[in-house]
Design a protein around this motif. Structure first.
Motif, PDB file in Angstrom:
ATOM      1  N   GLU A 118       0.820  -1.206   0.000  1.00 29.20           N
ATOM      2  CA  GLU A 118       0.000   0.000   0.000  1.00 29.20           C
ATOM      3  C   GLU A 118       0.856   1.259   0.000  1.00 29.20           C
ATOM      4  O   GLU A 118       0.583   2.217  -0.718  1.00 29.20           O
ATOM      5  CB  GLU A 118      -0.934  -0.001   1.222  1.00 29.20           C
ATOM      6  CG  GLU A 118      -2.054  -1.024   1.132  1.00 29.20           C
ATOM      7  CD  GLU A 118      -2.902  -1.054   2.385  1.00 29.20           C
ATOM      8  OE1 GLU A 118      -2.424  -0.587   3.438  1.00 29.20           O
ATOM      9  OE2 GLU A 118      -4.039  -1.537   2.317  1.00 29.20           O
ATOM     10  N   SER A 119       1.923   1.228   0.802  1.00 31.18           N
ATOM     11  CA  SER A 119       2.810   2.387   0.886  1.00 31.18           C
ATOM     12  C   SER A 119       3.506   2.640  -0.451  1.00 31.18           C
ATOM     13  O   SER A 119       3.592   3.770  -0.934  1.00 31.18           O
ATOM     14  CB  SER A 119       3.853   2.155   1.987  1.00 31.18           C
ATOM     15  OG  SER A 119       4.824   3.172   1.989  1.00 31.18           O
ATOM     16  N   LYS A 140       0.973   3.880  -3.053  1.00 29.35           N
ATOM     17  CA  LYS A 140       0.491   5.215  -2.695  1.00 29.35           C
ATOM     18  C   LYS A 140       1.508   6.265  -3.121  1.00 29.35           C
ATOM     19  O   LYS A 140       1.157   7.314  -3.677  1.00 29.35           O
ATOM     20  CB  LYS A 140       0.235   5.306  -1.194  1.00 29.35           C
ATOM     21  CG  LYS A 140      -0.361   6.639  -0.753  1.00 29.35           C
ATOM     22  CD  LYS A 140      -0.670   6.641   0.736  1.00 29.35           C
ATOM     23  CE  LYS A 140      -1.276   7.964   1.169  1.00 29.35           C
ATOM     24  NZ  LYS A 140      -1.584   7.980   2.626  1.00 29.35           N
ATOM     25  N   SER A 151       1.291   6.633  -6.869  1.00 27.91           N
ATOM     26  CA  SER A 151       0.113   7.376  -7.319  1.00 27.91           C
ATOM     27  C   SER A 151       0.255   8.863  -7.019  1.00 27.91           C
ATOM     28  O   SER A 151      -0.194   9.715  -7.785  1.00 27.91           O
ATOM     29  CB  SER A 151      -1.154   6.827  -6.655  1.00 27.91           C
ATOM     30  OG  SER A 151      -1.087   6.980  -5.243  1.00 27.91           O
ATOM     31  N   ASN A 152       0.915   9.195  -5.906  1.00 31.33           N
ATOM     32  CA  ASN A 152       1.165  10.609  -5.589  1.00 31.33           C
ATOM     33  C   ASN A 152       2.112  11.242  -6.590  1.00 31.33           C
ATOM     34  O   ASN A 152       2.117  12.459  -6.774  1.00 31.33           O
ATOM     35  CB  ASN A 152       1.741  10.740  -4.182  1.00 31.33           C
ATOM     36  CG  ASN A 152       0.711  10.443  -3.107  1.00 31.33           C
ATOM     37  OD1 ASN A 152      -0.485  10.498  -3.371  1.00 31.33           O
ATOM     38  ND2 ASN A 152       1.173  10.122  -1.903  1.00 31.33           N
ATOM     39  N   LYS A 175      -2.823   1.237  -8.579  1.00 30.28           N
ATOM     40  CA  LYS A 175      -3.536   1.055  -7.322  1.00 30.28           C
ATOM     41  C   LYS A 175      -2.924  -0.137  -6.608  1.00 30.28           C
ATOM     42  O   LYS A 175      -2.317  -0.993  -7.233  1.00 30.28           O
ATOM     43  CB  LYS A 175      -5.026   0.796  -7.580  1.00 30.28           C
ATOM     44  CG  LYS A 175      -5.754   1.957  -8.245  1.00 30.28           C
ATOM     45  CD  LYS A 175      -7.212   1.609  -8.465  1.00 30.28           C
ATOM     46  CE  LYS A 175      -7.949   2.759  -9.139  1.00 30.28           C
ATOM     47  NZ  LYS A 175      -9.374   2.417  -9.377  1.00 30.28           N
ATOM     48  N   SER A 176      -3.106  -0.211  -5.298  1.00 31.02           N
ATOM     49  CA  SER A 176      -2.592  -1.360  -4.559  1.00 31.02           C
ATOM     50  C   SER A 176      -3.224  -2.634  -5.089  1.00 31.02           C
ATOM     51  O   SER A 176      -4.431  -2.680  -5.323  1.00 31.02           O
ATOM     52  CB  SER A 176      -2.894  -1.219  -3.071  1.00 31.02           C
ATOM     53  OG  SER A 176      -2.603  -2.429  -2.405  1.00 31.02           O
TER      54      SER A 176
END
Length: 351
Positions: free
Chosen positions: A331-332, A335, A338-339, A345-346
């Protein structure tokens, strides 16, 4: 037109295919020094017909660990190929196969299944004629181990004492955007690497971080290589025996955690490059000298994946707390990507 019974269609195609892949209908025998040979007895394979009071939709999308087909736990003097066809309430079927890897690898089993499909469609012979020339990979006389084979290191397993009840199985789907995001983590000079290399290196690093081992612990990843084209000349087209090389990439947990993806990616590529014709000859000789040893899975990860139209599905088993950390690491990572303007996506969201 009346629909034919899928059991009968598959069973007839299997029988026709076994005429050309006749060693699969025999039995393995074990001789001196644990040397294996195939006795072509024509005893046949195990074919199971079953009915399930369920529909395909009820199974869902999650990928679960495979279970042993009934009566398939042994290797010597037993059927070498086991197929179970399960009919579902919705009219669909589940086709399960278990093939003895002493006889064939994934490439060989795909060749066998392709031949079966051709028989279903009316073919009389396979379009690719099966080749059974196992002498090509026989050990040399005298045998001589000329390469390092860390996959057969006999290591004490002091870490994996956790019962299965305290472990979690998960499957993770990596779509095109996910794979592109992972590739973007690699240094520019390594972004041309294969998807297998990049994803394996990424999973190895995430898994190591999730397990939180001692920084000095050695962590391994076993890289599976189809060595057919590593020979000069290449093995004959249609060779369906096992020609898989298991090469190992190694580093300490601290090195893997501190360094970027480029570090593990470089090690994976080096491990794949190690599998040459001489490497495979050396493995065959090692089998003779050491009496067919087991390859070690201590502190190792053996990547498994399933290619689909839209991505790759990966299965993983970890102690439950480590699995939670693994998910957070994914997830990290996604994320952050995506930023940075990416579309990834995860993979957790795709289960």
């Amino acid at each position: 037109m009346q629909r034919r019974d899928p059991f009968q269609v598959i069973k007839e195609a299997l029988a026709k295919t076994l005429v050309f892949f006749y060693p699969l209908a025999g039995r393995l025998r074990e001789g001196p020094g644990r040397k294996l040979s195939v006795d072509c007895t024509g005893e046949g394979v195990l074919f199971i017909e079953a009915d399930a009071d369920a529909t395909l939709e009820q199974f869902g999308d999650a990928l679960y660990p495979p279970r042993c087909i009934y009566g398939s736990g042994e290797m010597i003097n037993c059927p070498l190929l086991l197929i179970q066809v399960t009919r579902l309430k919705c009219g669909g079927i589940v086709f399960a196969l278990r093939l003895n890897h002493t006889m064939s690898d994934a490439t060989g089993s795909n060749q066998f299944l392709s031949a079966m499909c051709e028989m279903v469609h009316g073919a009389q012979t396979p379009s690719i004629q099966p080749v059974w020339e196992r002498h090509i990979l026989m050990a040399r006389n005298p045998p001589q181990v000329t390469c390092s084979h860390h996959e057969y290191d006999q290591l004490a397993d002091t870490a994996d004492n956790i019962p299965l009840t305290m472990k979690t199985h998960r499957s993770f789907f990596f779509g095109p955007a996910d794979l592109s995001a992972i590739r973007g983590l690699a240094p520019p000079h390594l972004r041309h690497c294969s998807t297998f290399d990049v994803l394996t290196a990424f999973l190895w690093r995430c898994r190591t971080i999730a397990l939180q081992p001692n920084p000095n612990d050695e962590m391994r990843v076993i890289v599976i290589v189809n060595a057919r084209n590593r020979f000069n000349p290449p093995l004959p087209r249609g060779y369906y025996g096992n020609c898989t090389g298991y090469s190992v990439a190694m580093a300490t947990a601290g090195e893997i955690s501190r360094n970027s993806l480029g570090f593990t990616l470089g090690l994976v590529r080096k491990a794949k490059a190690n599998v040459t014709e001489e490497y495979m000859r050396s493995v065959a000789d090692l089998m003779v000298i050491k009496g067919r040893p087991w390859y070690t899975m201590v502190s190792s990860i053996l990547p498994g994946k399933k290619n689909g139209e839209d991505g790759i599905l990966v299965t993983l088993c970890l102690p439950t707390p480590a699995m939670e950390r693994f998910e957070k690491e994914l997830e990290s990572t996604f994320k952050e990507q995506s930023n940075g303007g990416g579309d990834a996506k995860s993979p957790l969201s795709s289960l």
